[in-house]
Design a protein around this motif. Structure first.
Motif, mmCIF file in Angstrom:
data_model
loop_
_atom_site.group_PDB
_atom_site.id
_atom_site.type_symbol
_atom_site.label_atom_id
_atom_site.label_comp_id
_atom_site.label_asym_id
_atom_site.label_seq_id
_atom_site.Cartn_x
_atom_site.Cartn_y
_atom_site.Cartn_z
ATOM 1 N N LEU A 37 46.924 37.631 43.484
ATOM 2 C CA LEU A 37 47.205 36.882 42.286
ATOM 3 C C LEU A 37 48.601 37.163 41.592
ATOM 4 O O LEU A 37 48.978 36.216 40.971
ATOM 5 N N ARG A 60 44.138 46.245 40.931
ATOM 6 C CA ARG A 60 45.272 46.287 40.458
ATOM 7 C C ARG A 60 46.081 47.488 41.143
ATOM 8 O O ARG A 60 45.377 48.683 41.172
ATOM 9 N N GLN A 102 38.761 42.148 41.404
ATOM 10 C CA GLN A 102 39.828 42.306 41.392
ATOM 11 C C GLN A 102 40.522 43.925 41.558
ATOM 12 O O GLN A 102 39.915 44.769 41.185
ATOM 13 N N LEU A 134 48.184 42.403 41.808
ATOM 14 C CA LEU A 134 46.773 42.225 41.505
ATOM 15 C C LEU A 134 46.135 41.454 42.836
ATOM 16 O O LEU A 134 46.908 40.147 42.862
ATOM 17 N N ASP A 183 37.371 37.217 46.294
ATOM 18 C CA ASP A 183 36.297 36.342 45.878
ATOM 19 C C ASP A 183 35.862 35.338 47.294
ATOM 20 O O ASP A 183 36.377 35.434 48.264
ATOM 21 N N ARG A 187 38.820 46.757 38.907
ATOM 22 C CA ARG A 187 38.650 45.515 37.744
ATOM 23 C C ARG A 187 37.422 44.749 38.075
ATOM 24 O O ARG A 187 36.921 44.559 38.955
ATOM 25 N N ALA A 192 42.680 39.764 44.354
ATOM 26 C CA ALA A 192 41.236 39.337 44.147
ATOM 27 C C ALA A 192 40.500 39.321 45.251
ATOM 28 O O ALA A 192 40.926 38.824 46.481
#
Length: 277
Positions: A241, A186, A184, A273, A277, A180, A275
């Motif tokens: 997440l 999934r 991210q 999910l 970052d 994503r 992430a």
């Protein structure tokens, strides 16, 4: 009962539900800079192979007269009733053979040209897998069950799905990884659940249950149908997440892990999910 199982099997296969897990362990590693690794070790059953395909090809020969009394209980047929039903059966033979031929052709198309009734079909499937990158072991055990070891690793620059077999389009996924925006990832594992009864190997009303009944009724002619049993684990140094594990993230030497125990009653497909970052 065999005819019922065959009738249930055909739309599942033609609808792309070709594979089901047996006993297995599977792990997905997701790390920063798009690094990933995926392994699957254990059984995969290809539902189109084995005695079910053989019975489908021979089902036109199995005439059995069925009669019922006023209470709709099974009753012994008279000679006249047997003769009447036999005449109706014979009259429909041409239509049944034509329909059988159409279904067989559809099944061959779904399987990339492989004829599931061919005794060499399993070896052809194994050969296709072995020449694909990642398949380290492919051993045919019979009744459509393969013992496999699959492992890939590298940079995840695009979506990933397992399993895929060359020439077999639209086969059902055990695990899918979708990238994503916003760094991210999934993860879904629809093949490891009976969500919306999409996997015929899961649940009390499953194909496996019908097969067990037919085996009891017909002297053990039905094939072995393996039941899903295993674990699926995600290991990551990213930020989780969302997930639907029972326990949530657990500490791991590489960051944290998510783990699901899979069985015949598993209803929710593992999902997460993550992430970076």
């Amino acid at each position: 009962m065999k005819r019922i199982v065959i009738a249930l099997l055909a739309p599942l296969l033609l609808g792309g539900c070709l594979f089901s897990p047996g006993k297995f362990t599977s792990e997905l590693q997701l790390f920063a800079n798009d690094q990933f690794a995926f392994t699957y070790d254990g059984e995969i059953q290809m539902l189109a192979l084995g005695k079910l395909a053989e019975m489908a090809n021979n089902s036109d020969e199995n005439f059995v007269a069925e009669c019922y009394d006023a209470d709709f209980d099974m009753a012994e047929c008279s000679e006249a009733e047997i003769a009447e039903q036999r005449a109706e059966w014979d009259a429909g033979a041409g239509d049944r053979r034509a329909e059988q031929a159409r279904e067989a052709e559809k099944m061959r198309a779904v399987l990339g040209g492989i004829d599931p009734a061919n005794p060499e079909a399993a070896q052809e499937v194994a050969a296709r897998l072995e020449r694909q990158r990642g398949w380290q072991r492919v051993t045919y055990k019979g009744d459509g069950v393969f013992d496999v070891a699959f492992a890939v690793s590298g940079t995840l620059t695009h979506d990933f799905t397992f399993p895929t077999i060359e020439g077999m389009l639209g086969a059902n996924a055990f695990v899918s990884v979708n990238l994503r925006d916003g760094a991210q990832v999934r993860v879904d594992a629809p093949g490891f659940s009976r969500q919306q009864d999409s996997n015929p190997m899961f649940g009390g009303g499953s194909l496996a249950a019908f097969a067990a009944m037919a085996e009891a009724d017909d002297g053990g002619d039905m094939p072995q149908i393996v039941m899903p049993e295993g674990t699926f684990t995600i290991v990551t140094d990213g930020r989780v997440l969302a997930n639907n594990t029972d326990e949530g993230p657990a500490p791991h030497a590489a960051g944290q892990s998510l783990s699901w125990k899979i069985g015949a009653t598993t209803r929710q497909a593992p999902t997460a999910l993550i992430a970076f970052d």
